[in-house]
Write a protein that holds these residues in place. Structure first.
Motif, PDB file in Angstrom:
ATOM      1  N   MET A   1       0.847  -1.192   0.000  1.00  0.00           N
ATOM      2  CA  MET A   1       0.000   0.000   0.000  1.00  0.00           C
ATOM      3  C   MET A   1       0.886   1.248   0.000  1.00  0.00           C
ATOM      4  O   MET A   1       1.833   1.340   0.767  1.00  0.00           O
ATOM      5  N   PRO A   2       0.593   2.246  -0.876  1.00  0.00           N
ATOM      6  CA  PRO A   2       1.390   3.477  -0.852  1.00  0.00           C
ATOM      7  C   PRO A   2       1.162   4.242   0.440  1.00  0.00           C
ATOM      8  O   PRO A   2       0.068   4.207   1.017  1.00  0.00           O
ATOM      9  N   GLN A   3       2.210   4.913   0.906  1.00  0.00           N
ATOM     10  CA  GLN A   3       2.066   5.735   2.108  1.00  0.00           C
ATOM     11  C   GLN A   3       1.362   7.036   1.747  1.00  0.00           C
ATOM     12  O   GLN A   3       1.552   7.587   0.663  1.00  0.00           O
ATOM     13  N   THR A   4       0.548   7.520   2.662  1.00  0.00           N
ATOM     14  CA  THR A   4      -0.283   8.688   2.380  1.00  0.00           C
ATOM     15  C   THR A   4       0.326   9.954   2.969  1.00  0.00           C
ATOM     16  O   THR A   4       0.818   9.959   4.106  1.00  0.00           O
ATOM     17  N   VAL A   5       0.270  11.010   2.187  1.00  0.00           N
ATOM     18  CA  VAL A   5       0.767  12.326   2.595  1.00  0.00           C
ATOM     19  C   VAL A   5      -0.391  13.304   2.572  1.00  0.00           C
ATOM     20  O   VAL A   5      -1.102  13.407   1.553  1.00  0.00           O
ATOM     21  N   LEU A   6      -0.608  13.996   3.676  1.00  0.00           N
ATOM     22  CA  LEU A   6      -1.574  15.096   3.703  1.00  0.00           C
ATOM     23  C   LEU A   6      -0.793  16.386   3.497  1.00  0.00           C
ATOM     24  O   LEU A   6       0.024  16.762   4.334  1.00  0.00           O
ATOM     25  N   LEU A   7      -1.010  17.037   2.377  1.00  0.00           N
ATOM     26  CA  LEU A   7      -0.299  18.256   2.008  1.00  0.00           C
ATOM     27  C   LEU A   7      -1.227  19.452   2.143  1.00  0.00           C
ATOM     28  O   LEU A   7      -2.288  19.484   1.517  1.00  0.00           O
ATOM     29  N   ALA A   8      -0.853  20.433   2.948  1.00  0.00           N
ATOM     30  CA  ALA A   8      -1.629  21.661   3.116  1.00  0.00           C
ATOM     31  C   ALA A   8      -0.757  22.844   2.703  1.00  0.00           C
ATOM     32  O   ALA A   8       0.237  23.151   3.364  1.00  0.00           O
ATOM     33  N   GLU A   9      -1.133  23.494   1.622  1.00  0.00           N
ATOM     34  CA  GLU A   9      -0.362  24.612   1.065  1.00  0.00           C
ATOM     35  C   GLU A   9      -1.326  25.536   0.336  1.00  0.00           C
ATOM     36  O   GLU A   9      -2.063  25.100  -0.547  1.00  0.00           O
ATOM     37  N   ASP A  10      -1.358  26.823   0.732  1.00  0.00           N
ATOM     38  CA  ASP A  10      -2.337  27.737   0.144  1.00  0.00           C
ATOM     39  C   ASP A  10      -1.895  28.288  -1.210  1.00  0.00           C
ATOM     40  O   ASP A  10      -2.733  28.773  -1.981  1.00  0.00           O
ATOM     41  N   ASP A  11      -0.611  28.207  -1.534  1.00  0.00           N
ATOM     42  CA  ASP A  11      -0.139  28.648  -2.848  1.00  0.00           C
ATOM     43  C   ASP A  11      -0.445  27.548  -3.866  1.00  0.00           C
ATOM     44  O   ASP A  11       0.122  26.458  -3.815  1.00  0.00           O
ATOM     45  N   ARG A  12      -1.357  27.835  -4.793  1.00  0.00           N
ATOM     46  CA  ARG A  12      -1.836  26.801  -5.706  1.00  0.00           C
ATOM     47  C   ARG A  12      -0.714  26.215  -6.555  1.00  0.00           C
ATOM     48  O   ARG A  12      -0.663  24.995  -6.765  1.00  0.00           O
ATOM     49  N   ALA A  13       0.194  27.056  -7.045  1.00  0.00           N
ATOM     50  CA  ALA A  13       1.265  26.564  -7.910  1.00  0.00           C
ATOM     51  C   ALA A  13       2.177  25.601  -7.152  1.00  0.00           C
ATOM     52  O   ALA A  13       2.531  24.529  -7.661  1.00  0.00           O
ATOM     53  N   ILE A  14       2.545  25.976  -5.928  1.00  0.00           N
ATOM     54  CA  ILE A  14       3.404  25.102  -5.120  1.00  0.00           C
ATOM     55  C   ILE A  14       2.660  23.820  -4.774  1.00  0.00           C
ATOM     56  O   ILE A  14       3.215  22.719  -4.856  1.00  0.00           O
ATOM     57  N   ARG A  15       1.378  23.954  -4.386  1.00  0.00           N
ATOM     58  CA  ARG A  15       0.596  22.778  -3.999  1.00  0.00           C
ATOM     59  C   ARG A  15       0.476  21.793  -5.160  1.00  0.00           C
ATOM     60  O   ARG A  15       0.708  20.589  -4.994  1.00  0.00           O
ATOM     61  N   ASN A  16       0.140  22.296  -6.339  1.00  0.00           N
ATOM     62  CA  ASN A  16      -0.034  21.410  -7.487  1.00  0.00           C
ATOM     63  C   ASN A  16       1.284  20.749  -7.891  1.00  0.00           C
ATOM     64  O   ASN A  16       1.319  19.559  -8.210  1.00  0.00           O
ATOM     65  N   ALA A  17       2.373  21.525  -7.875  1.00  0.00           N
ATOM     66  CA  ALA A  17       3.668  20.975  -8.272  1.00  0.00           C
ATOM     67  C   ALA A  17       4.126  19.907  -7.287  1.00  0.00           C
ATOM     68  O   ALA A  17       4.616  18.841  -7.688  1.00  0.00           O
ATOM     69  N   LEU A  18       3.964  20.183  -5.996  1.00  0.00           N
ATOM     70  CA  LEU A  18       4.407  19.221  -4.986  1.00  0.00           C
ATOM     71  C   LEU A  18       3.514  17.989  -4.978  1.00  0.00           C
ATOM     72  O   LEU A  18       3.992  16.860  -4.782  1.00  0.00           O
ATOM     73  N   GLU A  19       2.220  18.187  -5.220  1.00  0.00           N
ATOM     74  CA  GLU A  19       1.316  17.040  -5.302  1.00  0.00           C
ATOM     75  C   GLU A  19       1.717  16.113  -6.449  1.00  0.00           C
ATOM     76  O   GLU A  19       1.759  14.884  -6.285  1.00  0.00           O
ATOM     77  N   TYR A  27       3.736   8.221  -3.552  1.00  0.00           N
ATOM     78  CA  TYR A  27       2.883   8.514  -2.407  1.00  0.00           C
ATOM     79  C   TYR A  27       1.436   8.696  -2.864  1.00  0.00           C
ATOM     80  O   TYR A  27       1.167   9.119  -3.994  1.00  0.00           O
ATOM     81  N   GLN A  28       0.524   8.419  -1.962  1.00  0.00           N
ATOM     82  CA  GLN A  28      -0.882   8.788  -2.160  1.00  0.00           C
ATOM     83  C   GLN A  28      -1.072  10.134  -1.483  1.00  0.00           C
ATOM     84  O   GLN A  28      -0.812  10.265  -0.284  1.00  0.00           O
ATOM     85  N   VAL A  29      -1.489  11.145  -2.235  1.00  0.00           N
ATOM     86  CA  VAL A  29      -1.488  12.520  -1.736  1.00  0.00           C
ATOM     87  C   VAL A  29      -2.908  13.034  -1.557  1.00  0.00           C
ATOM     88  O   VAL A  29      -3.749  12.907  -2.446  1.00  0.00           O
ATOM     89  N   MET A  30      -3.158  13.624  -0.381  1.00  0.00           N
ATOM     90  CA  MET A  30      -4.381  14.391  -0.139  1.00  0.00           C
ATOM     91  C   MET A  30      -3.949  15.854  -0.043  1.00  0.00           C
ATOM     92  O   MET A  30      -3.278  16.231   0.927  1.00  0.00           O
ATOM     93  N   ALA A  31      -4.278  16.657  -1.040  1.00  0.00           N
ATOM     94  CA  ALA A  31      -3.821  18.045  -1.087  1.00  0.00           C
ATOM     95  C   ALA A  31      -4.966  18.993  -0.760  1.00  0.00           C
ATOM     96  O   ALA A  31      -6.043  18.889  -1.347  1.00  0.00           O
ATOM     97  N   VAL A  32      -4.735  19.911   0.182  1.00  0.00           N
ATOM     98  CA  VAL A  32      -5.753  20.884   0.587  1.00  0.00           C
ATOM     99  C   VAL A  32      -5.123  22.268   0.625  1.00  0.00           C
ATOM    100  O   VAL A  32      -3.894  22.405   0.626  1.00  0.00           O
ATOM    101  N   ALA A  33      -5.970  23.292   0.679  1.00  0.00           N
ATOM    102  CA  ALA A  33      -5.481  24.667   0.541  1.00  0.00           C
ATOM    103  C   ALA A  33      -5.465  25.458   1.837  1.00  0.00           C
ATOM    104  O   ALA A  33      -5.014  26.603   1.832  1.00  0.00           O
TER     105      ALA A  33
END
Length: 239
Positions: A1-19, A27-33
């Protein structure tokens, strides 16, 4: 099973690139703003590791970390920050963060620090055979704060022994306040989370619903629970 990362970043460009980068890394990514959604996701689907931007509107990364640690959640936390002063890093570590990456960062450094954090929490010892993964506990059905108890699945709420009769919007507003008890939520954060749209400083919509909710919560000789922070927003606390 892939490990899950909860990513919280309000800068959309950084959030999308890092996701994208984390997903490609496996990784399995849950990205929020924002921090409010980060807490909600952490409560619903406990991740293996959190990556939190320090500076976010409403609830910032430090506040998210403090809330989780106060709840006894020891999930590793990696902070993303543009603040490079020693005092800023100390504040983050005191809030319960495990590590820092300073912006602008090399994504390979993020990967390396995540691997290090996940190794620390791995149940497999060096040189030992992989152990069967222990089942994760199911999320708590009830949430409570300041004498309020809520069952989000059944959409029921109580103050003490008295069940509250709430509309859908009143229930969602109370749930948001209970999940973030002690944290001042600004108007725009509440509008975004409840209505999905900020009606602007001239709107009375939020104040009207807070008034409805207060009338249903208040009891004679009992402390008021929803407090107005003038010019900012609202907070649930039992004074």
């Amino acid at each position: 099973m892939p490990q899950t990362v909860l990513l919280a970043e309000d800068d959309r460009a950084i959030r999308n690139a890092l996701e994208r980068a984390l997903t490609l890394e496996g990784y399995q990514v849950m990205a929020v703003a924002d921090g409010v959604e980060a807490l909600a996701q952490a409560h619903r689907n406990r991740p293996d590791v959190l990556v939190l931007d320090v500076m976010m509107p409403g609830i910032d990364g430090l506040q998210v970390c403090r809330v989780l640690r106060a709840e006894g959640d020891r999930t590793p936390v990696l902070m993303l920050t543009a603040l490079v002063e020693t005092a800023d890093r100390i504040a983050g570590l005191d809030a319960g963060a495990d590590d820092y990456v300073v912006k602008p960062f090399d994504v390979e450094e993020v990967f390396a620090r995540l691997r290090a954090l996940l190794r620390r929490t791995s149940p497999v010892g060096a040189g030992s055979a992989p152990a069967a993964e222990a089942p994760r506990p199911l999320p708590e059905r009830f949430i409570d704060a300041a004498g309020i108890r809520m069952d989000p699945q059944a959409r029921r709420a109580w103050r003490g022994a008295r069940e509250l009769e709430l509309t859908r919007t009143e229930f969602e507003l109370l749930e948001l306040l209970v999940r973030n008890a002690g944290i001042v939520l600004d108007h725009s954060t509440i509008y975004d989370r409840i209505w999905g749209y900020d009606f602007g400083p001239g709107s009375k919509n939020l104040a009207v619903y807070v008034g409805y909710l207060r009338r249903k919560l208040d009891e004679p000789d009992a402390p008021q629970l929803i407090h107005t922070v003038r010019g900012v927003g609202y907070v649930l606390r039992e004074d």
